[in-house]
Enzyme design. Structure first.
Site, mmCIF file in Angstrom:
data_model
loop_
_atom_site.group_PDB
_atom_site.id
_atom_site.type_symbol
_atom_site.label_atom_id
_atom_site.label_comp_id
_atom_site.label_asym_id
_atom_site.label_seq_id
_atom_site.Cartn_x
_atom_site.Cartn_y
_atom_site.Cartn_z
ATOM 1 N N CYS A 114 0.813 -1.220 0.000
ATOM 2 C CA CYS A 114 0.000 0.000 0.000
ATOM 3 C C CYS A 114 0.848 1.273 0.000
ATOM 4 O O CYS A 114 0.338 2.364 -0.245
ATOM 5 C CB CYS A 114 -0.948 0.001 1.190
ATOM 6 S SG CYS A 114 -1.999 -1.453 1.234
ATOM 7 N N HIS A 254 -3.328 6.976 2.843
ATOM 8 C CA HIS A 254 -3.724 5.701 2.243
ATOM 9 C C HIS A 254 -5.096 5.322 2.787
ATOM 10 O O HIS A 254 -5.319 5.351 3.998
ATOM 11 C CB HIS A 254 -2.688 4.627 2.594
ATOM 12 C CG HIS A 254 -3.176 3.246 2.318
ATOM 13 N ND1 HIS A 254 -3.680 2.880 1.084
ATOM 14 C CD2 HIS A 254 -3.270 2.145 3.101
ATOM 15 C CE1 HIS A 254 -4.048 1.616 1.133
ATOM 16 N NE2 HIS A 254 -3.815 1.148 2.338
ATOM 17 N N ASN A 284 -10.208 -0.376 -0.144
ATOM 18 C CA ASN A 284 -8.748 -0.261 -0.094
ATOM 19 C C ASN A 284 -8.176 -0.743 -1.429
ATOM 20 O O ASN A 284 -8.258 -1.936 -1.738
ATOM 21 C CB ASN A 284 -8.224 -1.113 1.072
ATOM 22 C CG ASN A 284 -6.721 -1.051 1.219
ATOM 23 O OD1 ASN A 284 -6.011 -0.567 0.322
ATOM 24 N ND2 ASN A 284 -6.218 -1.554 2.319
#
Ligand code: ACO
Length: 327
Positions: A114, A254, A284
């Site tokens: 990520c 994020h 996500n």
């Protein structure tokens, strides 16, 4: 004046198909209420069967090039942050290079989960600051939904597919990427990873039965380290630039889940207006979350020249990092 990497174009691409929490309820033992309250996610986008990660990345890249008024041939360096590339190798960046016609670039992937976009931004920025290149394309792109175990309700409700991109240009300016700060800690690797197929678990029928090619996560443990790390690196980044949270016009974290974001933002003392959140619509999307959010904010007119932006990421590895950008 210093040579800095200036963001001169942003782009993003999100696949058409939407999977809502209500859709998930039909084949996963879960509920819309559980997903919303624990993650803030209401829906995620899923790539079409014939769409590959390089397709998502190429569409985002083209949109960023169009905004920048730059042709693909002008790009010197092309980096894709991804952990779900078209194939284990070669690099998805090489496939994007071919698809968009960036024939003068050298291209490679960065595997930082990520944090992939922030890591890639750091790499391209340093090439620009060193005077090695003039223009770079930095992309975060993922089709994570092909690497999650749809029988594991702990993980399958969290993720979605998307790509985002920026064009960087060398400019003599006070604006652009002011600094980047990266960290890793491999001692945590088993808390969030894809066990196979690699050298530990090479391709086998047995491995498939044991679900090794799918994402594995211990959510509770990830949660705690994520909040702490996002906070620490944001503070490190501000202090390195003699700035404070009050100086930030837009904080783009994020987008893992709303509880991580709320906890990190609260600890930092950020207001709602300062923080960009879209996790409810996209879930996500790993390395894609920050460049997609940046492009959405940019196209919505939420960013003005001179604004101060921070990107703050955390992911598998563990990896984490922050970047401060003057627009
Ligand atoms: N639907 C319904 N129930 C569920 C689901 C689901 N989808 N998933 C888990 N549960 C159940 C569990 O089985 C458990 O039931 P039990 O008590 O009967 O055993 C219960 O819910 C609580 O499970 P926990 O794992 O303790 O739930 P928690 O409140 O920690 O939430 C979550 C889980 C959302 C994954 C949370 O730990 C989290 O947000 N972790 C961060 C991880 C993350 O976001 N990772 C993304 C990648 S990392 C990154 O991007 C930073």
């Amino acid at each position: 004046m210093k040579t800095r990497a200036r963001i001169i174009g942003t782009g993003s691409y999100v696949p058409e198909k939407i999977l809502t929490n209500a859709d998930l309820e039909k084949f996963v033992d879960t509920s819309d209420e559980w997903i919303r309250t624990r993650t803030g996610i209401c829906q995620r986008h899923i790539a079409a069967e014939d769409e590959q990660t390089s397709d998502l990345a190429s569409k985002a890249a083209q949109a960023a090039l169009d905004m920048a008024g730059v042709t693909a041939e002008e790009i010197d360096l092309l980096i894709v942050g991804t952990i779900t590339g078209d194939c284990p190798w070669p690099a998805t960046a090489c496939l994007v290079q071919e698809k968009i016609g960036a024939k003068n670039a050298w291209a490679y992937d960065i595997s930082a989960a990520c944090s992939g976009f922030v890591y890639s931004l750091d790499a391209a920025t340093r090439q620009i600051e060193a005077g090695a290149i003039q223009k770079a394309l930095v992309i975060g792109a993922e089709i994570l939904t092909r690497f999650i175990d749809w029988t594991d309700r702990n993980t399958c409700v969290l993720f979605g597919d998307a790509a985002g991109a920026v064009v960087l240009e060398a400019q003599e300016t006070e604006s652009g990427v002011l600094s980047t700060h990266l960290h890793s800690d491999g001692s945590y690797y088993e808390l969030l990873y894809q066990p196979g197929f690699g050298s530990v678990h090479p391709p086998s029928e047995e491995g498939l039965k044991n679900r090794v090619p799918y994402l594995s996560m211990q959510g509770n443990e990830v949660f705690k380290v994520a909040v702490r790390s996002l906070y620490n690196v944001a503070v490190e980044c501000l202090e390195a630039n003699n700035m404070s949270v009050a100086d930030l016009d837009l904080f783009i974290p994020h987008q893992a889940n709303i509880r991580i974001l709320d906890a990190a933002a609260k600890r930092l003392g950020l207001s709602e207006e300062q923080t960009y959140i879209n996790v409810e619509r996209l879930g996500n999307t790993s390395a894609a979350t920050i460049p997609v959010a940046l492009d959405e904010a940019n196209r919505a007119g939420r960013i003005k020249e001179g604004d101060l932006l921070m990107f703050d990421a955390f992911g598998g590895g563990f990896t984490w990092g922050a970047a401060l950008v003057r627009w």
